[in-house]
Design an enzyme around this catalytic site. Structure first.
Site, PDB file in Angstrom:
ATOM      1  N   LYS A   1       0.839  -1.205   0.000  1.00 45.37           N
ATOM      2  CA  LYS A   1       0.000   0.000   0.000  1.00 45.37           C
ATOM      3  C   LYS A   1       0.872   1.252   0.000  1.00 45.37           C
ATOM      4  O   LYS A   1       0.640   2.180  -0.765  1.00 45.37           O
ATOM      5  CB  LYS A   1      -0.875   0.014   1.250  1.00 45.37           C
ATOM      6  N   ASN A   2       1.905   1.265   0.835  1.00 48.62           N
ATOM      7  CA  ASN A   2       2.689   2.488   1.027  1.00 48.62           C
ATOM      8  C   ASN A   2       3.710   2.735  -0.076  1.00 48.62           C
ATOM      9  O   ASN A   2       4.385   3.767  -0.066  1.00 48.62           O
ATOM     10  CB  ASN A   2       3.353   2.466   2.407  1.00 48.62           C
TER      11      ASN A   2
ATOM     12  N   CYS B   1      -4.529  12.052  12.964  1.00 52.68           N
ATOM     13  CA  CYS B   1      -5.197  10.747  12.947  1.00 52.68           C
ATOM     14  C   CYS B   1      -4.899  10.092  14.295  1.00 52.68           C
ATOM     15  O   CYS B   1      -4.219  10.645  15.152  1.00 52.68           O
ATOM     16  CB  CYS B   1      -4.687   9.905  11.795  1.00 52.68           C
TER      17      CYS B   1
ATOM     18  N   ARG C   1       0.671  14.553  13.055  1.00 50.92           N
ATOM     19  CA  ARG C   1       1.295  14.221  11.770  1.00 50.92           C
ATOM     20  C   ARG C   1       1.443  15.474  10.913  1.00 50.92           C
ATOM     21  O   ARG C   1       0.725  15.682   9.954  1.00 50.92           O
ATOM     22  CB  ARG C   1       0.481  13.136  11.071  1.00 50.92           C
TER      23      ARG C   1
ATOM     24  N   ASP D   1       4.802   0.557  11.825  1.00 49.51           N
ATOM     25  CA  ASP D   1       3.553  -0.049  11.339  1.00 49.51           C
ATOM     26  C   ASP D   1       3.391  -1.495  11.782  1.00 49.51           C
ATOM     27  O   ASP D   1       2.356  -2.111  11.514  1.00 49.51           O
ATOM     28  CB  ASP D   1       3.479   0.016   9.809  1.00 49.51           C
TER      29      ASP D   1
ATOM     30  N   ARG E   1      -8.807  -0.408   4.975  1.00 47.43           N
ATOM     31  CA  ARG E   1      -8.025   0.652   4.334  1.00 47.43           C
ATOM     32  C   ARG E   1      -6.680   0.126   3.868  1.00 47.43           C
ATOM     33  O   ARG E   1      -6.108   0.620   2.910  1.00 47.43           O
ATOM     34  CB  ARG E   1      -7.796   1.808   5.316  1.00 47.43           C
TER      35      ARG E   1
HETATM   36  C1  EPZ Z   1       4.351   6.887   6.258  1.00 50.61           C
HETATM   37  O1  EPZ Z   1       3.588   7.923   6.838  1.00 50.61           O
HETATM   38  C2  EPZ Z   1       3.427   5.683   6.180  1.00 50.61           C
HETATM   39  N1  EPZ Z   1       2.292   6.004   5.334  1.00 50.61           N
HETATM   40  C3  EPZ Z   1       2.938   5.315   7.576  1.00 50.61           C
HETATM   41  O2  EPZ Z   1       2.150   4.142   7.453  1.00 50.61           O
HETATM   42  C4  EPZ Z   1       4.156   5.011   8.448  1.00 50.61           C
HETATM   43  O3  EPZ Z   1       3.723   4.756   9.767  1.00 50.61           O
HETATM   44  C5  EPZ Z   1       5.115   6.210   8.443  1.00 50.61           C
HETATM   45  O4  EPZ Z   1       5.466   6.559   7.097  1.00 50.61           O
HETATM   46  C6  EPZ Z   1       6.406   5.909   9.199  1.00 50.61           C
HETATM   47  O5  EPZ Z   1       7.047   4.824   8.604  1.00 50.61           O
HETATM   48  C7  EPZ Z   1       2.462   5.990   3.988  1.00 50.61           C
HETATM   49  O6  EPZ Z   1       3.539   5.742   3.488  1.00 50.61           O
HETATM   50  C8  EPZ Z   1       1.249   6.287   3.159  1.00 50.61           C
HETATM   51  P1  EPZ Z   1       6.505  10.150   8.276  1.00 50.61           P
HETATM   52  P2  EPZ Z   1       4.201   9.433   6.861  1.00 50.61           P
HETATM   53  O7  EPZ Z   1       6.396  11.434   7.546  1.00 50.61           O
HETATM   54  O8  EPZ Z   1       5.040   9.646   5.686  1.00 50.61           O
HETATM   55  C9  EPZ Z   1       7.143  13.275  11.755  1.00 50.61           C
HETATM   56  C10 EPZ Z   1       0.271   2.771   7.747  1.00 50.61           C
HETATM   57  O9  EPZ Z   1      -0.166   2.245   8.779  1.00 50.61           O
HETATM   58  N2  EPZ Z   1       7.014  14.280  10.681  1.00 50.61           N
HETATM   59  O10 EPZ Z   1       7.583   9.222   7.904  1.00 50.61           O
HETATM   60  O11 EPZ Z   1       3.062  10.351   7.100  1.00 50.61           O
HETATM   61  C11 EPZ Z   1       5.847  12.518  11.995  1.00 50.61           C
HETATM   62  O12 EPZ Z   1       5.011  13.214  12.892  1.00 50.61           O
HETATM   63  C12 EPZ Z   1       0.755   4.203   7.789  1.00 50.61           C
HETATM   64  O13 EPZ Z   1       0.391   2.198   6.645  1.00 50.61           O
HETATM   65  C13 EPZ Z   1       7.263  15.612  10.982  1.00 50.61           C
HETATM   66  O14 EPZ Z   1       7.571  15.964  12.106  1.00 50.61           O
HETATM   67  O15 EPZ Z   1       5.118   9.384   8.152  1.00 50.61           O
HETATM   68  C14 EPZ Z   1       6.352  11.217  12.558  1.00 50.61           C
HETATM   69  O16 EPZ Z   1       6.591  11.376  13.939  1.00 50.61           O
HETATM   70  C15 EPZ Z   1       0.503   4.861   9.135  1.00 50.61           C
HETATM   71  N3  EPZ Z   1       7.147  16.539   9.984  1.00 50.61           N
HETATM   72  C16 EPZ Z   1       7.677  10.987  11.832  1.00 50.61           C
HETATM   73  O17 EPZ Z   1       8.067  12.277  11.339  1.00 50.61           O
HETATM   74  C17 EPZ Z   1       6.821  16.184   8.698  1.00 50.61           C
HETATM   75  O18 EPZ Z   1       6.760  17.064   7.817  1.00 50.61           O
HETATM   76  C18 EPZ Z   1       7.594  10.020  10.656  1.00 50.61           C
HETATM   77  O19 EPZ Z   1       6.536  10.456   9.847  1.00 50.61           O
HETATM   78  C19 EPZ Z   1       6.569  14.824   8.427  1.00 50.61           C
HETATM   79  C20 EPZ Z   1       6.679  13.888   9.429  1.00 50.61           C
END
Ligand code: EPZ
Length: 465
Positions: free
Chosen positions: A22-23, A117, A122, A308, A400
């Site tokens: 999915k990701n 969420c 996020r 995840d 989802r």
């Molecule tokens: C991706 O989300 C995945 N989703 C998530 O999977 C996964 O949990 C996550 O990466 C971490 O591996 C998809 O790929 C569609 P991040 P993403 O930006 O990109 C902080 C699932 O269950 N952050 O890597 O949104 C954030 O708050 C989903 O399949 C900032 O601070 O996650 C988090 O603490 C859930 N500023 C950390 O970084 C930003 O601009 C990692 O977030 C962006 C993120």
């Protein structure tokens, strides 16, 4: 809205096949916005999130079609549309992945802020930092990101945040940088296999990206990208979920279509707690022990233990012999599954970004409520292991991100029945109607302008200045 009725205590035996990731599929579908011609994607799983993103792409002038061979075909037919509406983006925050490709290809974008969420805060500040560094003018107004970039200029970008790298942030900045004049470097880039898969797709289209899978990416800008066919990598998170399911339910399960390298951290945890793991090319065979040992684990960016899989491993460790500590350094609040696991007899205490688990020999069936995608997976695994019957409500969360998970598990011995849940006052916008879940053909003209924008303002995002 559906719920699962699960009769626990039945070991799993046989073979299951992992679906496409999915990701990886989601950012690659978004990147198809930047392609000349028709992109054909193989291995895109049939998920609610894929349907939702297809709708977002439709509203951005893409023709999205699920073909008879199950591939997904995406073609840009109306490149004047650049507004991703709140009503769609709020259903799935990964819709924010359209920002980079829109800016790179069309020079403007108006994307609803994704909102929060259940797994925690996020933000997208790092996404916007990277895009601004490339020369985009970005303002945030009334819950929308308004972005314009007549030219993108290559530069050096540091994309690390206080929780490490950002997966979709790296995807967004990458999709813009491939069109930036000159050379861009992205340091503290995400190394997740899904980002690598996106990068390989972009390179196949003619992009020039080096360093995929490392924290330092180097991108030489190009003028255009030619649409290609691409097969999405297997879903390592689903694979991990299936391995843990067999470990908790007992038995011996063969999981096909797995890239074991993508699962190294999870396989290491399973082996350390006493699970039998055999790797044969793209198959992993798991043999459950009578009872697993306890272990302290920490969820980290790749190649660490994936956040995840943290909820699923928490469920597993709730039946271990001894005390385990589970920490999530990526989403420190990602513990919505704990209260529900405790309803099933788990003995867990929250301590900040960690949970302290005192393993119990047997969980007991109960009525529980899913709160997010991976928490619902954790509850399902616990129900498979539990003594007696469980009811898991709000399984739309599971739909989802997992393709026919209950069918796959029932084929190898589980007893999961999907039934219509009691009517509940859940906002129907979280549920897609039958029509909305159908494969989509574009008729971009029928997407109404968002309520808050005047026609003139909306047209500004439809027609080039
Ligand atoms: C991706 O989300 C995945 N989703 C998530 O999977 C996964 O949990 C996550 O990466 C971490 O591996 C998809 O790929 C569609 P991040 P993403 O930006 O990109 C902080 C699932 O269950 N952050 O890597 O949104 C954030 O708050 C989903 O399949 C900032 O601070 O996650 C988090 O603490 C859930 N500023 C950390 O970084 C930003 O601009 C990692 O977030 C962006 C993120």
């Amino acid at each position: 809205m559906d719920m699962f009725v699960v009769r626990g205590g039945r070991p799993l035996r046989g073979r299951v096949t992992v679906s496409g990731a999915k990701n990886a599929a989601l950012p690659i579908m978004a990147a198809a916005l930047a392609a000349n011609g028709t992109t054909v994607l193989h291995g895109v799983p049939d998920l609610v999130d894929v349907t939702t993103l297809s709708q977002v792409l439709r509203s951005l002038g893409m023709f999205v079609e699920r073909r008879p061979d199950n591939s997904l075909a995406l073609t840009a037919v109306d490149e004047q549309r650049c507004l991703a509406d709140y009503e769609l983006v709020r259903r799935m925050r990964a819709s924010v992945c359209v920002l980079g490709p829109l800016l790179g290809r069309r020079g403007r974008a108006c994307v609803s802020l994704p909102g929060g969420c259940n797994i925690g805060h996020r933000p997208i500040d790092l996404h916007l930092k990277g895009l601004r560094a490339l020369g985009a003018q970005i303002t945030i107004d009334r819950g929308y990101v308004f972005a314009r970039a007549d030219r993108l200029i290559g530069t050096d970008i540091y994309l690390g945040g206080s929780f490490g790298s950002t997966v979709t942030g790296t995807c967004n900045v990458l999709c813009a940088a491939v069109f930036a004049e000159g050379v861009t470097t992205i340091s503290a880039a995400a190394c997740e296999p899904e980002v690598v898969d996106l990068g390989r797709y972009l390179n196949a289209m003619g992009a020039r990206i080096e360093g995929l899978g490392t924290p330092l990416l180097r991108i030489e800008g190009v003028h255009s990208l030619a649409a290609v066919e691409h097969t999405v990598i297997p879903d390592r998170i689903e694979a991990a979920t299936l391995l843990i399911a067999a470990t908790m339910a007992g038995g011996r399960l063969q999981v096909d279509n797995v890239d074991a390298q993508h699962l190294a951290a999870v396989i290491d945890v399973l082996r350390m707690v006493g699970v039998g793991i055999e790797i044969r090319d793209r198959t992993v065979i798991v043999t459950a022990p009578d009872r697993i040992r306890s272990l302290d684990i920490t969820a980290l960016p790749y190649p660490g233990i994936p956040t995840d899989v943290q909820a699923q491993l928490t469920a597993l460790l709730s039946t271990a012999e001894g005390i385990s500590v589970v920490t999530d350094k990526v989403f420190p609040d990602r513990f919505m599954h704990i209260p529900e696991l405790m309803r099933m007899g788990a003995n867990v205490r929250r301590e900040g970004a960690s949970s302290i688990i005192s393993g119990v020999k047997t969980l007991s069936g109960a009525c529980v409520m899913a709160s997010d995608l991976r928490a619902s997976a954790a509850l399902l695994l616990a129900a498979l292991a539990a003594d007696g019957e469980s009811v898991i409500r709000r399984v739309y969360h599971l739909d989802r991100g997992y393709e026919r998970l209950e069918q796959k598990l029932n084929q190898v011995g589980a007893d999961i029945t999907r039934v219509a849940d009691l009517p509940e006052t859940m906002p129907n916008s979280l549920q897609l109607s039958e029509a909305e879940q159908q494969p989509l053909a574009v008729d971009a003209s029928d997407v109404p302008p968002p309520k808050f924008l005047s026609k003139g303002e909306f047209d500004r995002y439809r027609t080039p200045q």
